[in-house]
Design a protein around this motif. Sequence first.
Motif, PDB file in Angstrom:
ATOM      1  N   UNK A 279       0.863  -1.177   0.000  1.00 32.11           N
ATOM      2  CA  UNK A 279       0.000   0.000   0.000  1.00 32.11           C
ATOM      3  C   UNK A 279       0.904   1.234   0.000  1.00 32.11           C
ATOM      4  N   UNK A 280       0.822   2.020  -1.107  1.00 31.61           N
ATOM      5  CA  UNK A 280       1.688   3.189  -1.273  1.00 31.61           C
ATOM      6  C   UNK A 280       0.859   4.449  -1.057  1.00 31.61           C
ATOM      7  N   UNK A 281       1.223   5.202  -0.027  1.00 33.07           N
ATOM      8  CA  UNK A 281       0.536   6.470   0.235  1.00 33.07           C
ATOM      9  C   UNK A 281       1.270   7.591  -0.504  1.00 33.07           C
ATOM     10  N   UNK A 282       0.507   8.365  -1.273  1.00 30.55           N
ATOM     11  CA  UNK A 282       1.079   9.422  -2.104  1.00 30.55           C
ATOM     12  C   UNK A 282       0.725  10.803  -1.569  1.00 30.55           C
ATOM     13  N   UNK A 283       1.599  11.762  -1.893  1.00 35.70           N
ATOM     14  CA  UNK A 283       1.348  13.155  -1.514  1.00 35.70           C
ATOM     15  C   UNK A 283       0.483  13.885  -2.538  1.00 35.70           C
ATOM     16  N   UNK A 284       0.338  13.275  -3.717  1.00 31.46           N
ATOM     17  CA  UNK A 284      -0.406  13.933  -4.796  1.00 31.46           C
ATOM     18  C   UNK A 284      -1.171  12.897  -5.604  1.00 31.46           C
ATOM     19  N   UNK A 285      -2.124  13.351  -6.360  1.00 36.14           N
ATOM     20  CA  UNK A 285      -2.939  12.459  -7.189  1.00 36.14           C
ATOM     21  C   UNK A 285      -2.105  11.891  -8.334  1.00 36.14           C
ATOM     22  N   UNK A 286      -2.127  10.561  -8.547  1.00 37.05           N
ATOM     23  CA  UNK A 286      -1.338   9.979  -9.637  1.00 37.05           C
ATOM     24  C   UNK A 286      -1.964  10.287 -10.998  1.00 37.05           C
ATOM     25  N   UNK A 287      -1.198  10.092 -12.017  1.00 41.50           N
ATOM     26  CA  UNK A 287      -1.695  10.338 -13.372  1.00 41.50           C
ATOM     27  C   UNK A 287      -2.746   9.301 -13.724  1.00 41.50           C
ATOM     28  N   UNK A 288      -3.594   9.616 -14.691  1.00 39.06           N
ATOM     29  CA  UNK A 288      -4.652   8.711 -15.113  1.00 39.06           C
ATOM     30  C   UNK A 288      -4.065   7.399 -15.647  1.00 39.06           C
ATOM     31  N   UNK A 289      -4.643   6.271 -15.243  1.00 39.68           N
ATOM     32  CA  UNK A 289      -4.199   4.961 -15.693  1.00 39.68           C
ATOM     33  C   UNK A 289      -2.986   4.429 -14.972  1.00 39.68           C
ATOM     34  N   UNK A 290      -2.506   5.130 -13.938  1.00 38.99           N
ATOM     35  CA  UNK A 290      -1.300   4.710 -13.215  1.00 38.99           C
ATOM     36  C   UNK A 290      -1.474   3.340 -12.571  1.00 38.99           C
ATOM     37  N   UNK A 291      -2.648   3.108 -11.981  1.00 34.24           N
ATOM     38  CA  UNK A 291      -2.862   1.854 -11.266  1.00 34.24           C
ATOM     39  C   UNK A 291      -2.764   0.648 -12.210  1.00 34.24           C
ATOM     40  N   UNK A 292      -3.343   0.762 -13.434  1.00 29.21           N
ATOM     41  CA  UNK A 292      -3.324  -0.345 -14.389  1.00 29.21           C
ATOM     42  C   UNK A 292      -1.904  -0.602 -14.892  1.00 29.21           C
ATOM     43  N   UNK A 293      -1.156   0.467 -15.167  1.00 30.61           N
ATOM     44  CA  UNK A 293       0.214   0.311 -15.656  1.00 30.61           C
ATOM     45  C   UNK A 293       1.106  -0.341 -14.592  1.00 30.61           C
ATOM     46  N   UNK A 294       0.887   0.046 -13.339  1.00 31.17           N
ATOM     47  CA  UNK A 294       1.672  -0.536 -12.240  1.00 31.17           C
ATOM     48  C   UNK A 294       1.330  -2.013 -12.079  1.00 31.17           C
ATOM     49  N   UNK A 295       0.029  -2.373 -12.193  1.00 29.44           N
ATOM     50  CA  UNK A 295      -0.383  -3.773 -12.072  1.00 29.44           C
ATOM     51  C   UNK A 295       0.242  -4.623 -13.174  1.00 29.44           C
TER      52      UNK A 295
END
Length: 381
Positions: free
Chosen positions: A344-360
């Motif tokens: 679980x990665x907590x971020x300081x800012x909103x990730x770019x669109x589609x980031x979750x799918x690319x990381x998976x």
Amino acid sequence: MTQSDISSESAALRDKRRAAWAGVFLNAPLAGAKIIVGLVTQSQALVADGVHSLSDLMSDAAVIWALGHSHRPPDADHPFGHGRFETLATLAIAAMLALAAASILIDAGARLLSPPDGAPGLLALCVAGLSIALKEALYHYTKAVARRTGSAMMAANAWHHRSDAATSVVALAGIGAAMLGALWADALGAAIIALMLGRVAWVYGRPAIHELVDTAPSEEVATRITGALMATPGLRDAHDLRLRHMSGSIQADVHIALDPAMTLSEAHRLSEAARANVLAALPEVNEIIIHPEPDGHADGPAAHKAALRPELAQVVRDCLDGIVPAGAIRHLRLDYRDEGVIAVVELRETPVSGAQMRIAFRLQQAKSDLSEIRLLWAPAS
């Protein structure tokens, strides 16, 4: 430990030392008097009784030695404390009782087979009578200290004093019977008392042996401890409870199952609450070590074989590279589940669109112990 507890412990130690030294000051001259008078009056029973008093003196020395060690605080060589020095002394006293019983039994058998020719004089009878009175008084004093302090060692030593009084009774009966002509009566009484002493040695020696080999207390104690643990709000299960005796008290360790999503600080707080519940409910328990674990996820491969943080953190960094700026990562939390490790990665800012799918997709190619990488972020205030 409160100041009251320390004062109570100091008072108990002082009482036990006084009782032990009282035994030394009485047994030393009494043993000498019985042996000398027995030799002068040719009373074999009184000489044997004097030898038994010498074993009492050795018992008192063992008690004083144990008291000098058992109350020391834990140190590097004895991290669990020195309580078993007292247990060791209890076992030594029980062994002395057993040896005294065997010696009396052998001597009684010999006297039954070959009674003495003559009878001792009145002086031997008086010394034996005086010994009975003094040793019985010492027994009651030491027994009271044992009851007040809860010390098995002092209780065993009290019975050693009574055993000496019992052998003096045998000597008295033998001398009296010899003076009246019934030379066999004292030997029969000695044999009966020897069997009684053997039983006392067993009663006090057996628990000491059990403690030294870490025999568990009764099932009833385990049930009460489990009940006290389960009374803690948020605790889902308690298992793998292990118990052992330590110088009159009980030490325990146990595994407790908690919500897998619980934070480490909350798990620690709940563990301390569970520990306090046990210590409050069972005064005989002086320590319990608690091992918290995630409910339902403590025995799977992720808990025992999965990679640790340095390796998994590198996998996370590789999967986020070019997708999430390194400076945007606030915190990485690893959750070890039976189905794999969740990052679980907590971020300081909103990730770019589609980031979750690319990381998976990258994670699938990585073939690590990670089963999922989740991104969390808080909206800008």
